[in-house]
Motif scaffolding. Structure first.
Motif, short mmCIF file in Angstrom:
data_model
loop_
_atom_site.label_atom_id
_atom_site.label_comp_id
_atom_site.label_asym_id
_atom_site.label_seq_id
_atom_site.Cartn_x
_atom_site.Cartn_y
_atom_site.Cartn_z
N UNK A 85 49.19 84.21 20.32
CA UNK A 85 47.91 84.31 19.63
C UNK A 85 46.76 84.61 20.60
N UNK A 86 46.84 84.08 21.82
CA UNK A 86 45.81 84.40 22.83
C UNK A 86 45.84 85.88 23.19
N UNK A 87 47.05 86.42 23.32
CA UNK A 87 47.18 87.84 23.63
C UNK A 87 46.64 88.69 22.49
N UNK A 88 46.95 88.31 21.25
CA UNK A 88 46.46 89.06 20.09
C UNK A 88 44.94 89.00 20.02
N UNK A 89 44.36 87.84 20.31
CA UNK A 89 42.90 87.72 20.32
C UNK A 89 42.30 88.64 21.39
N UNK A 90 42.95 88.71 22.53
CA UNK A 90 42.43 89.54 23.63
C UNK A 90 42.42 91.02 23.29
N UNK A 91 43.39 91.47 22.51
CA UNK A 91 43.47 92.90 22.19
C UNK A 91 42.90 93.22 20.82
N UNK A 116 39.25 90.38 10.94
CA UNK A 116 40.38 89.68 10.31
C UNK A 116 41.47 89.37 11.34
N UNK A 117 41.73 90.31 12.22
CA UNK A 117 42.76 90.13 13.25
C UNK A 117 42.36 89.00 14.21
N UNK A 118 41.11 88.95 14.59
CA UNK A 118 40.63 87.93 15.52
C UNK A 118 40.65 86.55 14.88
N UNK A 119 40.18 86.46 13.65
CA UNK A 119 40.14 85.17 12.95
C UNK A 119 41.56 84.63 12.73
N UNK A 120 42.48 85.51 12.34
CA UNK A 120 43.87 85.09 12.12
C UNK A 120 44.50 84.58 13.41
N UNK A 121 44.26 85.30 14.50
CA UNK A 121 44.85 84.87 15.78
C UNK A 121 44.23 83.57 16.27
#
Length: 449
Positions: A87-93, A98-103
């Motif tokens: 989830x940290x990696x997904x937040x970084x990219x 929606x993608x940031x909030x979900x991660x």
């Protein structure tokens, strides 16, 4: 692996894992403006970057602690670190709201598992006197992580990019995952009966989540608060009737442990509310950059760390109750200064309260943890840790909510300095309640002698 080396590595895993949960939350605070500009977020979406993490953390904390008792610390630690790393990696990219909030929500789930599991690991692997030292270090991590996150967030935002912090989170979580696979033993599964309390689990997740949302995200608090309280009341009814409850009621039926949990909520409420307004005051009134704002927390960070190192010896000589009462008094004095001392610069207004908060948290956090898990059986240490961390998390959410409402709604359009003063009055009330709770803990202990 040698026993001494294994214990050192377990301590490293527990402390660094708990540090991640505190660091990740504060890392965002000094980066919100840049995140909003980079992702083109509305104000509502921006608020959910922070709220999603807290909502997941508060929702899953009770269940997570119990799962560690049922399925073992090793498995739950590895699941948590995997969730946190991905989830940290997904937040970084991330490139969209929606993608940031979900991660961030998934990060919160990982943190909800890490917090109680890391404390339960210490109980599993250490005995006195090393256990008291380990708990003191563990307890200081929450305050240290908050301060370090603000400093690191300010540096990264000012000189690199807000995404770097999440890349670092992912790398650290991955390293801890590998270390956990090689270090932790399977022996931690302490529950012979591994059946999940499904109704209790659902009630704990939904009730806790609604409670967090009611005070930290809902436009209309009342209906969500009522629903949360009804569901949590139902949780107590459910837990009386099941053999393997997600919330063992005997853990909070013990007066000493319940008072310790409540005192943690008041402590974190006061501290988090101060952090929030301190950061805003530095930037809005004193016009500090994100970097200077982070560095302004350095004196408190150093003070908290130094005091936390001394606490095990103090507890040995004076008892947990006396040290806790001393720490609570220091926190109350911090708010007395913030309310009654006037000035127009950092040294006059904020430095002394920060130092007193550092002393107070350094003194109080470890005794609270010791008292909250005192006398708990190994097979219930995860649940006890989950309860303590639930009070910790909800205390922070409620503290910020109460002080924000006091500062904004009662300021009648005053500038931020006026809002800050009103918020500090609310913080002083919370700190007084903390002192009163600490007095009850002291006399509860004296009455049992």
């Amino acid at each position: 692996m040698r026993i001494g080396l294994r214990k050192k590595l377990v301590l490293l895993i527990a402390l660094m894992s708990y540090l991640l949960t505190a660091l990740d939350n504060s890392l965002v605070l000094t980066s919100l403006t840049r995140i909003q500009a980079d992702l083109h977020l509305s104000q509502i979406s921006l608020s959910w970057i922070q709220d999603a993490y807290g909502l997941a953390f508060g929702s899953f904390i009770l269940l997570s602690g119990r799962l560690g008792d049922m399925y073992g610390r090793k498995l739950m630690m590895e699941i948590a670190l995997a969730l946190f790393a991905v989830s940290s990696l997904v937040t970084a990219i991330s490139t969209a709201a929606a993608m940031t909030i979900a991660s961030r929500f998934v990060q919160g789930m990982g943190a909800a598992i890490l917090a109680p599991t890391s404390l339960a690991l210490l109980v599993d692997y250490f005995t006195e006197p090393m256990l008291s030292k380990a708990i003191a270090w563990y307890s200081s991590i929450a305050g240290l992580g908050m301060s370090i996150g603000l400093i690191l967030g300010g540096i990264l935002t000012s000189y690199l990019n807000w995404r770097v912090g999440f890349y670092l989170n992912a790398a650290v979580a991955l390293g801890l995952f590998i270390l956990s696979v090689k270090t932790l033993e399977q022996k931690q599964a302490a529950q012979a009966d591994s059946r999940i309390d499904i109704l209790g689990s659902l009630a704990s997740v939904i009730g806790s989540g609604l409670l967090v949302y009611a005070v930290n995200g809902a436009r209309q608090m009342a209906p969500f608060m009522i629903a949360a309280l009804v569901i949590l009341a139902g949780l107590f009814v459910i837990e009386k009737r099941v053999d393997n409850p997600v919330l063992p009621l005997k853990l909070i039926a013990n007066r000493g442990r319940l008072l310790a949990d409540l005192s943690r909520a008041f402590l974190v409420a006061a501290a988090m509310g101060f952090y929030f307004f301190d950061s805003e005051f530095l930037q809005e009134v004193l016009h500090y950059s994100p970097l200077l704002t982070g560095l302004a927390y350095l004196p408190m960070t150093i003070t908290l760390f130094v005091v936390a190192i001394l606490v095990p010896r103090m507890v040995e000589k004076l008892d947990n109750q006396v040290v806790l009462l001393s720490g609570s008094g220091a926190i109350m004095l911090a708010f007395v200064w913030a309310v009654f001392v006037n000035g127009n610069n950092y040294l006059t207004i904020l430095l002394v309260p920060e130092l007193l908060l550092g002393v107070g948290q350094g003194l109080a956090l470890a005794p609270q943890t010791n008292l909250a898990i005192n006398g708990v059986k190994p097979q219930e240490s995860g649940a006890a840790s989950g309860i303590l961390n639930m009070f910790h998390q909800l205390g922070g959410v409620l503290g910020i909510a109460v002080m924000v409402q006091m500062g904004i709604k009662l300021s009648n359009g005053q500038n931020f300095a006026g809002q800050f003063h009103l918020a500090m009055i609310a913080g002083l009330v919370i700190a007084v309640l903390l002192v009163l709770m600490s007095i009850l803990i002291y006399f509860n202990h004296e009455g049992r002698k």
